[in-house]
Scaffold this motif. Structure first.
Motif, PDB file in Angstrom:
ATOM      1  N   GLU A  64      30.747   4.218  17.595  1.00 44.84           N
ATOM      2  CA  GLU A  64      29.425   3.710  17.232  1.00 44.84           C
ATOM      3  C   GLU A  64      29.500   2.318  16.640  1.00 44.84           C
ATOM      4  O   GLU A  64      28.618   1.497  16.842  1.00 44.84           O
ATOM      5  N   GLU A  68      26.912  -0.941  20.645  1.00 43.88           N
ATOM      6  CA  GLU A  68      25.520  -0.610  20.355  1.00 43.88           C
ATOM      7  C   GLU A  68      24.981   0.165  21.548  1.00 43.88           C
ATOM      8  O   GLU A  68      24.926  -0.350  22.669  1.00 43.88           O
ATOM      9  N   ILE A  69      24.606   1.409  21.340  1.00 44.56           N
ATOM     10  CA  ILE A  69      24.140   2.258  22.434  1.00 44.56           C
ATOM     11  C   ILE A  69      22.696   2.644  22.165  1.00 44.56           C
ATOM     12  O   ILE A  69      22.340   3.056  21.065  1.00 44.56           O
ATOM     13  N   GLU A  70      21.872   2.509  23.200  1.00 49.01           N
ATOM     14  CA  GLU A  70      20.503   2.985  23.104  1.00 49.01           C
ATOM     15  C   GLU A  70      20.276   3.938  24.247  1.00 49.01           C
ATOM     16  O   GLU A  70      20.493   3.596  25.405  1.00 49.01           O
ATOM     17  N   ASN A  71      19.869   5.134  23.944  1.00 48.16           N
ATOM     18  CA  ASN A  71      19.666   6.164  24.956  1.00 48.16           C
ATOM     19  C   ASN A  71      18.330   5.915  25.660  1.00 48.16           C
ATOM     20  O   ASN A  71      17.272   6.013  25.041  1.00 48.16           O
ATOM     21  N   PRO A  72      18.341   5.602  26.959  1.00 44.67           N
ATOM     22  CA  PRO A  72      17.076   5.346  27.660  1.00 44.67           C
ATOM     23  C   PRO A  72      16.256   6.611  27.866  1.00 44.67           C
ATOM     24  O   PRO A  72      15.060   6.543  28.097  1.00 44.67           O
ATOM     25  N   ASN A  73      16.891   7.775  27.770  1.00 48.76           N
ATOM     26  CA  ASN A  73      16.170   9.036  27.976  1.00 48.76           C
ATOM     27  C   ASN A  73      15.473   9.518  26.718  1.00 48.76           C
ATOM     28  O   ASN A  73      14.651  10.423  26.775  1.00 48.76           O
ATOM     29  N   ARG A  74      15.835   8.939  25.582  1.00 48.66           N
ATOM     30  CA  ARG A  74      15.240   9.386  24.326  1.00 48.66           C
ATOM     31  C   ARG A  74      13.851   8.795  24.202  1.00 48.66           C
ATOM     32  O   ARG A  74      13.641   7.602  24.289  1.00 48.66           O
ATOM     33  N   SER A  76      10.717   8.339  21.818  1.00 48.37           N
ATOM     34  CA  SER A  76      10.288   8.448  20.434  1.00 48.37           C
ATOM     35  C   SER A  76       8.838   8.920  20.401  1.00 48.37           C
ATOM     36  O   SER A  76       8.009   8.486  21.205  1.00 48.37           O
TER      37      SER A  76
END
Length: 159
Positions: A64, A68-74, A76
């Motif tokens: 982590e 930097e990871i951003e989940n496109p499936n999440r 909000s």
């Protein structure tokens, strides 16, 4: 007895809160109560900045800290205001509902054409009906001829 090399969970170090942090939180709560539940604007900004700094300072697990990871499936959850909702907008139908409606419309269209005699099946049915009508007319004509012939024979035999 624990196996060699493994330790139990009881010997771990404890983390204590910073006394300054506790004082700051207590002051923020008192101010919030004093203002009737509304947060003070100037202290909330400083709290946000300090919380961002604390988050950056926390030790990140695994990779982590490296990526930097951003989940496109999440997705909000965003709260919507009642005033912003558009009740008059048409509701989006699901794929199954759209297919069901299309099937019903196609069936109605077919039945309309069928009743007008414009479909293949309707033409076949009409041809079959015409053949049956001819057969029945011929059978009725033969019965009439046989009946007339019997009547003539009876008339001859009575004489």
């Amino acid at each position: 007895m624990p196996r060699g090399g493994k330790k139990g969970h009881k010997g771990r170090g404890k983390q204590f809160s910073n006394p300054e942090e506790i004082d700051r939180q207590m002051r923020a709560e008192r101010e919030k109560e004093a203002n009737g539940g509304a947060e003070p604007e100037n202290s909330s900004e400083s709290e946000e900045e300090s919380s961002d700094e604390e988050f950056d300072q926390q030790k990140k697990k695994g990779v982590e800290g490296l990526i930097e990871i951003e989940n496109p499936n999440r997705v909000s959850q965003k709260s919507k205001k009642v005033a912003d909702l558009d009740v008059s907008a048409p509701k989006e139908l699901s794929r199954r509902e759209r297919e069901e409606i299309e099937k019903q419309r196609a069936k109605e269209r077919y039945m309309k054409l069928h009743l007008e005699g414009k479909t293949e099946q309707a033409r076949a049915d009409l041809a079959r009906l015409a053949i049956i009508k001819k057969q029945r007319e011929e059978a009725a004509r033969k019965r009439d001829e046989l009946r007339k012939a019997k009547e003539e024979e009876e008339a001859k035999s009575k004489r």
